[in-house]
Design a protein around this motif. Structure first.
Motif, short mmCIF file in Angstrom:
data_model
loop_
_atom_site.label_atom_id
_atom_site.label_comp_id
_atom_site.label_asym_id
_atom_site.label_seq_id
_atom_site.Cartn_x
_atom_site.Cartn_y
_atom_site.Cartn_z
N ASP A 659 28.65 61.38 31.61
CA ASP A 659 29.55 60.29 31.98
C ASP A 659 29.66 59.27 30.86
O ASP A 659 28.66 58.69 30.42
CB ASP A 659 29.04 59.62 33.26
CG ASP A 659 30.12 58.80 33.95
OD1 ASP A 659 31.00 58.28 33.25
OD2 ASP A 659 30.08 58.70 35.19
N LEU A 660 30.89 58.99 30.41
CA LEU A 660 31.11 58.03 29.33
C LEU A 660 30.99 56.59 29.81
O LEU A 660 31.00 55.67 28.99
CB LEU A 660 32.50 58.27 28.71
CG LEU A 660 32.74 57.64 27.33
CD1 LEU A 660 31.80 58.22 26.29
CD2 LEU A 660 34.18 57.81 26.90
N GLN A 661 30.84 56.37 31.11
CA GLN A 661 30.65 55.01 31.59
C GLN A 661 29.32 54.44 31.11
O GLN A 661 29.04 53.26 31.34
CB GLN A 661 30.71 54.98 33.12
CG GLN A 661 32.12 55.24 33.66
CD GLN A 661 32.23 54.91 35.13
OE1 GLN A 661 32.21 53.76 35.53
NE2 GLN A 661 32.36 55.94 35.95
N ALA A 662 28.52 55.26 30.45
CA ALA A 662 27.30 54.74 29.82
C ALA A 662 27.63 53.66 28.80
O ALA A 662 26.82 52.74 28.58
CB ALA A 662 26.54 55.87 29.14
N VAL A 663 28.81 53.73 28.17
CA VAL A 663 29.16 52.75 27.14
C VAL A 663 29.37 51.36 27.75
O VAL A 663 28.71 50.39 27.34
CB VAL A 663 30.40 53.21 26.35
CG1 VAL A 663 30.79 52.16 25.32
CG2 VAL A 663 30.12 54.55 25.66
N PRO A 664 30.28 51.18 28.73
CA PRO A 664 30.40 49.83 29.32
C PRO A 664 29.13 49.40 30.05
O PRO A 664 28.82 48.21 30.11
CB PRO A 664 31.58 49.98 30.29
CG PRO A 664 31.69 51.43 30.57
CD PRO A 664 31.27 52.11 29.32
N ARG A 665 28.38 50.34 30.59
CA ARG A 665 27.12 49.97 31.27
C ARG A 665 26.15 49.37 30.26
O ARG A 665 25.48 48.37 30.54
CB ARG A 665 26.51 51.20 31.94
CG ARG A 665 25.26 50.89 32.73
CD ARG A 665 24.72 52.13 33.43
NE ARG A 665 25.55 52.53 34.54
CZ ARG A 665 26.30 53.63 34.55
NH1 ARG A 665 26.32 54.44 33.50
NH2 ARG A 665 27.02 53.94 35.60
N ALA A 666 26.05 49.98 29.07
CA ALA A 666 25.15 49.46 28.05
C ALA A 666 25.59 48.07 27.59
O ALA A 666 24.75 47.18 27.37
CB ALA A 666 25.11 50.42 26.85
N VAL A 667 26.89 47.88 27.45
CA VAL A 667 27.40 46.56 27.06
C VAL A 667 27.04 45.52 28.12
O VAL A 667 26.61 44.40 27.80
CB VAL A 667 28.92 46.61 26.83
CG1 VAL A 667 29.48 45.21 26.59
CG2 VAL A 667 29.25 47.52 25.65
N ALA A 668 27.20 45.88 29.39
CA ALA A 668 26.89 44.94 30.48
C ALA A 668 25.41 44.58 30.50
O ALA A 668 25.04 43.41 30.65
CB ALA A 668 27.31 45.55 31.82
N VAL A 669 24.54 45.58 30.32
CA VAL A 669 23.10 45.31 30.29
C VAL A 669 22.75 44.43 29.09
O VAL A 669 21.94 43.49 29.21
CB VAL A 669 22.31 46.63 30.24
CG1 VAL A 669 20.84 46.37 29.96
CG2 VAL A 669 22.45 47.37 31.56
N ALA A 670 23.35 44.70 27.94
CA ALA A 670 23.06 43.90 26.74
C ALA A 670 23.46 42.45 26.94
O ALA A 670 22.74 41.52 26.54
CB ALA A 670 23.78 44.50 25.54
N ARG A 671 24.63 42.23 27.56
CA ARG A 671 25.07 40.86 27.78
C ARG A 671 24.17 40.13 28.77
O ARG A 671 23.86 38.95 28.58
CB ARG A 671 26.52 40.87 28.26
CG ARG A 671 27.50 41.29 27.18
CD ARG A 671 28.94 41.26 27.65
NE ARG A 671 29.86 41.53 26.55
CZ ARG A 671 31.19 41.55 26.66
NH1 ARG A 671 31.75 41.35 27.85
NH2 ARG A 671 31.94 41.78 25.61
N GLN A 672 23.73 40.82 29.81
CA GLN A 672 22.80 40.20 30.74
C GLN A 672 21.46 39.93 30.07
O GLN A 672 20.84 38.89 30.29
CB GLN A 672 22.60 41.08 31.97
CG GLN A 672 21.78 40.41 33.07
CD GLN A 672 21.51 41.31 34.26
OE1 GLN A 672 21.96 42.45 34.29
NE2 GLN A 672 20.78 40.81 35.23
N ALA A 673 21.02 40.86 29.23
CA ALA A 673 19.76 40.66 28.50
C ALA A 673 19.86 39.45 27.58
O ALA A 673 18.89 38.67 27.46
CB ALA A 673 19.42 41.91 27.69
N ALA A 674 21.00 39.27 26.93
CA ALA A 674 21.17 38.11 26.04
C ALA A 674 21.07 36.81 26.83
O ALA A 674 20.48 35.83 26.35
CB ALA A 674 22.52 38.21 25.34
#
Length: 748
Positions: A659-674
């Protein structure tokens, strides 16, 4: 359309020749040789039994032993020609390649950190138990005994585990600088020294637990940081697996010799068998074959090679032997250029610094100055050196940047766990920070947006049994098109086939009585006027078209949803592919994004550089060898697990699921982590704003300071754990299907 010449079937799957296997093996005794293979797919005891049984059945194999922990197989065999080891493993579902001993080199720094962490953890837990006994009201003699035992545990612990910080602090001070390790080292050593003094004077309080626990907490973050950084340095090493180790060279006197790739010089004549990788850049002088250039250009369709065709190192020869002439030495080949571009891109990124390191430049001097002023002030006020030193140590401990040091690593640990649960592996902790600032996403097409497997769909069929006939003929070949055709229908021929033969670079020819069937290239199989214009493969009978098939790319699962989610998140998106314009524009049209086609590796790096010059922070998502320099040149990069080794090694993140939705999921996690990192820094600063005045005023002992310092660390850890509370879901606009598509078009 056979993938291999007769007798070379096993080589095409592996891209490794018998000569390479022979060159990589070592002689043992009595004609016995040993070959070591890496098999990443080993994961349980059943795998070991299956692999050993499969290899043991091969002719010439005397012994086979698989190792679960190293994921390696050692095979001993007799004879001058190696058994088909890699092909046998692939038949039972395991990908394998020649073992690279350099990849197993130990990391002495990681070993040192792990040992230091283990010692500090053991000592901390035991000293805490002794301290708890003291706090519970132990008598004076018992208290002194426990303090001496704590000192005996703490001294070797500081001497061993503390070296990680002491050496760094010493180097920094020798060069006239300070870092986070300086206040850590001073606080730990002073706390130990004061505790030892208190113990010799039969004092009620000792602070051995504070000094050792502080080391333990900080070593956790230091070890995780080292692991993340070490994994990010392995990108260039993966190229060795994609390059040939040697080639069969024809000498002017007619003899042949197998030379290592480093000994091949320009103008040497090379005999390239089907299934071998091109060792150096060269030119075809004899033969006709098809090439798999997907790792080089990203083009998924096999390409024809004829006399005069230029070949790049790393290309895989598919269907027939070729005679080629080297045009460059290995050091000047395409693969060597890949290494140089990646090293240049990595050097450009090496100036990046972690947030905590930047903050420490200001934080450490403030801590030292505060503790010194507290000591001077209390000496002037009271003249009591013991009290002044105790308060200065309390200031150092209570302001020790433990919470600051954990602010980033703890969020990264939780984010890494959350991404892992979603099938996303993060290789470099700094990637999370870089991913947060991304505002442009560049995606490769083949193997990234698409599944990387060609799909043949029926265009026209003049006889009802034509599809089954095409599938039956295709079953005689391992060519990628043949495998796709075999999936279209039952591989049971409606007519009796007398013979099926391969025509290299053209297709398959079958006979049934007086009828000649051809399955392959449209211009070879049938009369041009009878072939639809968009046909990729044609089945004909005596030159008349019976069926035509079109080659389609299959979008990777979740591709459309991923593009919509990234667009909803405010990111610009474009496709950057080495594939043909017609094929890229088709995918771009389906997804509604801009695109660049026919892009070479250098073109991809140049495009990313152009985007970065405009101020954009670029996320590159790709999978092939041709994407590796671009993956390294981007601000942050991702690759699917199906990517080539070099693509996975070059990427900062790897997603394991289709599933390519891993890309937006990673971006969302990174922004929350920031956001959590910023909150952690805010908590650390707020803690110090309150704690420093209290400590300076002498209202806390070193023990209370250690407790407060530990409490601040726990608060930071608890805040980091909030990252795992909510599961990721696509934005509401995407779930509702309200996100408008972009206007597709060529990138200017």
């Amino acid at each position: 359309m056979s993938c291999c010449a007769p007798g070379a079937e096993c080589l095409a799957d592996a891209g490794t020749s018998n000569e390479e296997l022979l060159l990589a093996s070592r002689t043992l005794r009595d004609g016995l040789r040993q070959t070591d293979l890496s098999v990443p797919g080993i994961h349980c005891g059943a795998c070991l039994q299956r692999i050993e049984a499969a290899l043991g059945r091969l002719d010439g194999v005397a012994f086979a032993r698989a190792n679960l922990s190293t994921r390696r197989v050692s095979v001993q065999w007799h004879g001058g020609r190696p058994p088909p080891l890699i092909a046998a493993l692939k038949q039972i579902g395991y990908q394998a390649h020649l073992h690279d001993a350099a990849a197993d080199r130990s990391d002495p720094e990681l070993t040192r950190l792990l040992l230091a962490l283990a010692v500090a953890g053991f000592a901390s837990s035991n000293i805490m138990l002794l301290s708890a006994s003291v706090w519970s009201g132990a008598e004076a003699q018992t208290r002194d005994l426990f303090h001496w035992i704590s000192a005996a545990i703490a001294l070797p612990t500081l001497a061993y585990s503390g070296q990680v910080f002491f050496r760094s602090a010493s180097r920094s001070l020798r060069h006239g600088r300070t870092n986070m390790d300086v206040p850590i080292s001073i606080g730990v050593l002073l706390a130990f020294a004061l505790s030892l003094y208190e113990t010799t004077q039969h004092g009620r309080h000792a602070y051995f637990d504070a000094s050792v626990s502080l080391l333990f907490f900080l070593l956790i973050g230091r070890t995780l940081d080292h692991v993340m950084r070490a994994r990010a340095r392995q990108a260039v090493a993966g190229l060795a697996r994609l390059s040939a180790r040697g080639a069969l060279v024809a000498r002017p006197d007619g003899t042949q010799i197998y030379l290592p790739v480093d000994e091949i010089e320009p103008d040497m004549t090379i005999l390239l068998a089907a299934g071998e990788r091109v060792p150096v850049d060269c030119r075809v002088v004899k033969g006709r074959s098809e090439l798999d250039r997907s790792l080089v250009s990203g083009e998924s369709a096999p390409q024809l090679a004829v006399e005069g065709t230029a070949l790049q190192a790393g290309t895989l020869n598919l269907t027939a032997p070729l005679t080629v002439v080297a045009t460059a030495a290995a050091k000047n080949s395409f693969l060597a250029d890949m290494v140089r571009m990646m090293e240049a891109a990595e050097a450009g990124r090496s100036a990046y610094r972690r947030i905590a390191d930047r903050a420490a430049r200001l934080y450490a001097p403030v801590v030292h100055a505060t503790a010194l002023l507290a000591f001077i002030g209390w000496m002037m006020a009271t003249g009591d050196a013991h009290r002044a030193i105790t308060i200065a140590i309390a200031v150092l401990i209570i302001t020790c940047p433990c919470a600051l040091g954990l602010a980033v690593p703890m969020v990264h640990v939780v984010a890494t766990r959350r991404l892992f649960e979603a099938g996303i592996m993060i290789k470099d902790g700094s990637a999370l920070e870089r991913l947060t600032n991304v505002d442009a996403v560049v995606l490769d097409k083949t193997g990234t947006l698409t599944a990387g497997r060609p799909r043949l769909t029926l265009v026209v069929e003049t006889r009802t049994e034509a599809r089954a006939l095409a599938a039956a003929i295709a079953a005689h070949s391992r060519h990628p098109y043949s495998q796709a055709l075999a999936a279209l229908g039952e591989a049971q021929t409606p007519v009796a086939l007398d013979a099926v033969a391969e025509v290299p670079g053209a297709g398959l020819e079958a006979r049934s009585g007086e009828t000649i069937y051809r399955l392959g290239r449209p211009d070879w199989a049938a009369a041009p006027l009878s072939v639809p214009p968009n046909a990729a493969v044609v089945l004909s009978a005596n030159g008349a078209c019976l069926a035509a098939f079109r080659l389609d790319d299959q979008l990777r699962s979740g591709a459309q949803e991923a593009i919509a989610a990234l667009t909803a998140a405010g990111l610009s998106i474009e496709i950057l592919s080495g594939d043909s314009e017609a094929r890229v524009s088709d995918i771009a049209g389906r997804l509604g994004v801009r695109f660049t086609a026919n892009a070479r590796p250098a073109d991809k790096v140049a495009r990313i550089a152009a985007l970065r010059q405009t101020g954009a922070k670029v996320l590159m998502v790709g999978d092939g060898l041709n994407d590796a320099p671009a993956l390294t040149a981007a601000d942050v990069s991702m690759a699917p697990a199906s990517a080539a080794d070099i693509g996975r090694n070059a990427a900062d993140l790897v997603f394991l699921r289709e599933d390519l939705q891993a890309v937006p999921r990673a971006v969302a996690v990174a922004r929350q982590a920031a956001r959590l990192v910023r909150q952690n820094f805010g908590l650390a600063i707020a803690y110090n704003v309150v704690a420093i005045p209290v400590a300076v005023l002498g209202q806390v002992t070193p023990l209370m300071a250690a407790v407060a310092m530990s409490a601040s660390s726990l608060v930071v850890i608890a805040n980091a754990l909030r990252l795992g509370e909510r599961r990721w879901r696509p934005p509401a606009a995407v779930r509702a299907g309200l996100t408008p598509p972009l206007t597709p078009g060529l990138v200017p």
